[in-house]
Design a protein around this motif. Sequence first.
Motif, PDB file in Angstrom:
ATOM      1  N   ASP A   1       0.832  -1.248  -0.156  1.00 60.34           N
ATOM      2  CA  ASP A   1       0.476   0.087   0.403  1.00 60.34           C
ATOM      3  C   ASP A   1       0.904   0.950  -0.141  1.00 60.34           C
ATOM      4  O   ASP A   1       0.406   1.901   0.237  1.00 60.34           O
ATOM      5  CB  ASP A   1      -1.115  -0.023   1.415  1.00 60.34           C
ATOM      6  CG  ASP A   1      -0.104  -0.144   2.173  1.00 60.34           C
ATOM      7  OD1 ASP A   1       1.195   0.221   2.466  1.00 60.34           O
ATOM      8  OD2 ASP A   1      -1.202   0.211   3.910  1.00 60.34           O
TER       9      ASP A   1
ATOM     10  N   ARG B   1       2.690   4.783  -0.887  1.00 59.09           N
ATOM     11  CA  ARG B   1       2.136   5.691  -1.947  1.00 59.09           C
ATOM     12  C   ARG B   1       2.783   5.863  -3.502  1.00 59.09           C
ATOM     13  O   ARG B   1       2.701   6.420  -4.488  1.00 59.09           O
ATOM     14  CB  ARG B   1       1.307   6.619  -0.592  1.00 59.09           C
ATOM     15  CG  ARG B   1       0.615   6.608  -0.118  1.00 59.09           C
ATOM     16  CD  ARG B   1      -0.247   7.753   0.544  1.00 59.09           C
ATOM     17  NE  ARG B   1      -0.097   9.216  -0.574  1.00 59.09           N
ATOM     18  CZ  ARG B   1      -1.633   8.999  -1.093  1.00 59.09           C
ATOM     19  NH1 ARG B   1      -2.036   8.574  -0.352  1.00 59.09           N
ATOM     20  NH2 ARG B   1      -2.295  10.085  -1.727  1.00 59.09           N
TER      21      ARG B   1
ATOM     22  N   HIS C   1       2.114   3.055  -5.103  1.00 50.63           N
ATOM     23  CA  HIS C   1       0.387   3.237  -5.859  1.00 50.63           C
ATOM     24  C   HIS C   1      -0.216   4.881  -6.936  1.00 50.63           C
ATOM     25  O   HIS C   1      -0.744   4.512  -7.545  1.00 50.63           O
ATOM     26  CB  HIS C   1      -0.601   3.007  -4.660  1.00 50.63           C
ATOM     27  CG  HIS C   1      -1.202   1.740  -3.938  1.00 50.63           C
ATOM     28  ND1 HIS C   1      -1.804   2.106  -3.293  1.00 50.63           N
ATOM     29  CD2 HIS C   1      -0.866   1.154  -4.805  1.00 50.63           C
ATOM     30  CE1 HIS C   1      -2.324   0.933  -3.238  1.00 50.63           C
ATOM     31  NE2 HIS C   1      -1.227  -0.179  -3.504  1.00 50.63           N
ATOM     32  N   TYR C   2       0.822   5.706  -6.396  1.00 51.76           N
ATOM     33  CA  TYR C   2       0.472   6.811  -6.598  1.00 51.76           C
ATOM     34  C   TYR C   2       1.826   7.802  -7.470  1.00 51.76           C
ATOM     35  O   TYR C   2       1.690   8.877  -7.968  1.00 51.76           O
ATOM     36  CB  TYR C   2      -0.435   7.522  -5.474  1.00 51.76           C
ATOM     37  CG  TYR C   2      -1.447   7.590  -5.677  1.00 51.76           C
ATOM     38  CD1 TYR C   2      -2.675   7.302  -6.133  1.00 51.76           C
ATOM     39  CD2 TYR C   2      -1.703   6.818  -3.872  1.00 51.76           C
ATOM     40  CE1 TYR C   2      -3.667   6.170  -5.397  1.00 51.76           C
ATOM     41  CE2 TYR C   2      -2.074   6.353  -3.521  1.00 51.76           C
ATOM     42  CZ  TYR C   2      -3.482   6.109  -4.835  1.00 51.76           C
ATOM     43  OH  TYR C   2      -4.676   5.472  -4.004  1.00 51.76           O
ATOM     44  N   GLY C   3       2.597   6.908  -7.370  1.00 50.28           N
ATOM     45  CA  GLY C   3       4.505   8.083  -7.296  1.00 50.28           C
ATOM     46  C   GLY C   3       3.893   9.359  -6.496  1.00 50.28           C
ATOM     47  O   GLY C   3       4.577  10.098  -7.318  1.00 50.28           O
ATOM     48  N   ASP C   4       3.670   9.663  -5.221  1.00 49.77           N
ATOM     49  CA  ASP C   4       3.699  10.097  -4.301  1.00 49.77           C
ATOM     50  C   ASP C   4       4.833  10.614  -3.787  1.00 49.77           C
ATOM     51  O   ASP C   4       5.253  10.421  -2.699  1.00 49.77           O
ATOM     52  CB  ASP C   4       2.430   9.849  -3.567  1.00 49.77           C
ATOM     53  CG  ASP C   4       2.264  11.239  -3.055  1.00 49.77           C
ATOM     54  OD1 ASP C   4       2.440  12.547  -3.377  1.00 49.77           O
ATOM     55  OD2 ASP C   4       1.434  11.554  -1.654  1.00 49.77           O
TER      56      ASP C   4
ATOM     57  N   TYR D   1      -6.880   7.532  -0.568  1.00 51.37           N
ATOM     58  CA  TYR D   1      -6.232   7.937  -1.374  1.00 51.37           C
ATOM     59  C   TYR D   1      -5.784   8.736  -1.984  1.00 51.37           C
ATOM     60  O   TYR D   1      -4.108   9.310  -1.522  1.00 51.37           O
ATOM     61  CB  TYR D   1      -7.764   6.439  -2.264  1.00 51.37           C
ATOM     62  CG  TYR D   1      -8.286   5.884  -1.948  1.00 51.37           C
ATOM     63  CD1 TYR D   1      -7.249   5.042  -1.911  1.00 51.37           C
ATOM     64  CD2 TYR D   1      -9.615   4.870  -0.550  1.00 51.37           C
ATOM     65  CE1 TYR D   1      -8.120   3.521  -1.181  1.00 51.37           C
ATOM     66  CE2 TYR D   1      -9.366   4.216   0.324  1.00 51.37           C
ATOM     67  CZ  TYR D   1      -9.214   3.745  -0.393  1.00 51.37           C
ATOM     68  OH  TYR D   1      -9.157   1.931  -0.003  1.00 51.37           O
ATOM     69  N   PHE D   2      -6.538   9.541  -3.323  1.00 45.96           N
ATOM     70  CA  PHE D   2      -5.678  10.596  -4.060  1.00 45.96           C
ATOM     71  C   PHE D   2      -5.881  11.996  -2.999  1.00 45.96           C
ATOM     72  O   PHE D   2      -5.073  12.700  -2.742  1.00 45.96           O
ATOM     73  CB  PHE D   2      -6.688  11.839  -4.938  1.00 45.96           C
ATOM     74  CG  PHE D   2      -6.716  10.261  -5.925  1.00 45.96           C
ATOM     75  CD1 PHE D   2      -5.593   9.651  -6.578  1.00 45.96           C
ATOM     76  CD2 PHE D   2      -7.768   9.514  -6.623  1.00 45.96           C
ATOM     77  CE1 PHE D   2      -4.698   9.322  -7.717  1.00 45.96           C
ATOM     78  CE2 PHE D   2      -6.983   9.023  -7.943  1.00 45.96           C
ATOM     79  CZ  PHE D   2      -5.993   8.569  -8.456  1.00 45.96           C
ATOM     80  N   LYS D   3      -6.335  11.214  -1.552  1.00 50.08           N
ATOM     81  CA  LYS D   3      -6.850  12.764  -0.402  1.00 50.08           C
ATOM     82  C   LYS D   3      -6.131  12.161   1.116  1.00 50.08           C
ATOM     83  O   LYS D   3      -6.477  10.778   1.503  1.00 50.08           O
ATOM     84  CB  LYS D   3      -8.091  13.157  -0.230  1.00 50.08           C
ATOM     85  CG  LYS D   3      -9.097  13.966  -0.937  1.00 50.08           C
ATOM     86  CD  LYS D   3     -10.261  14.130  -0.554  1.00 50.08           C
ATOM     87  CE  LYS D   3     -10.639  14.593  -1.706  1.00 50.08           C
ATOM     88  NZ  LYS D   3     -12.301  15.036  -1.413  1.00 50.08           N
ATOM     89  N   PRO D   4      -4.667  11.582   1.165  1.00 45.23           N
ATOM     90  CA  PRO D   4      -3.772  11.270   1.687  1.00 45.23           C
ATOM     91  C   PRO D   4      -4.094  11.971   3.422  1.00 45.23           C
ATOM     92  O   PRO D   4      -4.485  13.148   3.545  1.00 45.23           O
ATOM     93  CB  PRO D   4      -2.243  11.679   2.133  1.00 45.23           C
ATOM     94  CG  PRO D   4      -2.568  13.251   0.672  1.00 45.23           C
ATOM     95  CD  PRO D   4      -3.968  12.906  -0.156  1.00 45.23           C
TER      96      PRO D   4
ATOM     97  N   THR E   1      10.083  14.209  -9.644  1.00 51.18           N
ATOM     98  CA  THR E   1       9.170  13.504  -8.846  1.00 51.18           C
ATOM     99  C   THR E   1       8.696  11.855  -9.041  1.00 51.18           C
ATOM    100  O   THR E   1       9.417  11.825 -10.322  1.00 51.18           O
ATOM    101  CB  THR E   1       7.841  14.407  -9.243  1.00 51.18           C
ATOM    102  OG1 THR E   1       7.461  14.227 -10.627  1.00 51.18           O
ATOM    103  CG2 THR E   1       7.739  15.887  -8.525  1.00 51.18           C
TER     104      THR E   1
ATOM    105  N   GLY F   1       7.049  10.372 -10.645  1.00 55.48           N
ATOM    106  CA  GLY F   1       6.023  10.529 -11.706  1.00 55.48           C
ATOM    107  C   GLY F   1       6.841  10.578 -12.802  1.00 55.48           C
ATOM    108  O   GLY F   1       6.936  11.989 -13.782  1.00 55.48           O
TER     109      GLY F   1
END
Length: 281
Positions: free
Chosen positions: A23, A25, A28-31, A103-106, A152, A154
Amino acid sequence: MMGAFVNLNGSLCPADMPVITLDNRAFHYGDGVFETMRVVRGRTCFLDAHWIRLNEGLKVLRIDMPTGLGRERLEQAINELVERNDMPNARCRLTVFRDSPGYFKPENNKGAFTIEFSPVERDTYILNERGYTVDLYPEMRKPVNMLAVHKTLGSQLYVMAGLWSIAQHLDDCLIQNDRGNIIESSSANIFIVSNGVLYTPSLADGCLGGIMRMQVINLALENGIKVYESALNPQNLLVADELFFTNAAQGVQWVGAYRTKRYGHRMALRLQDLLVKKVLS
């Protein structure tokens, strides 16, 4: 090949074992952001500049600096990996990601980090013997926005550009921004040389704010070489005397051919020599 050990949030872990959960991030999100640093003879090159850029990237992404990760602690952690991996010459990657549920809102902005090592054969920067062959990447363009200059996670654009280069039997390719200006390669900043003067894209054009880009600009100015930040287009490449790339892992790398255009590498060699002297001083 990776070193035998990696650093996860300040603790050494075997590199061949799982160190992050599914899980995460970053997965999952390239965060998150990352820094690629060169370790030469056991010393990290330009660590202060990397540290400043890391802080700037985390501020933009609103990720808190991981607990316990300060400038001195980072240097200690890298030195520890140098010893444990027996790798005085290495490519070091620091990744900092948001460590939070959601999710998109940590739910929070807590930061966490990993440090990885991979070996480098040579103990300093060296100019490539054969000039790279490149062309314009036609399939996607890089948007100019607040994330463009930061390193980043991404990186899909660069991966796609790399895949295109392979398919075209090229060493690399040149990426344009959404205005049509040439701004970087798939893995480096770019410079051209015309009549002894350096030209490189401006950060306002969306190129990555590269550490080696900054070092080369400073070295050039210190040695009486004029440098201008300016928009570059294909016509500029066709009338240039040289085209070369810069990144923290390889220093300066010269391009030998863009389509039918051929380049020399006198300035690239001079700047690489100046860089080596600075690193080893």
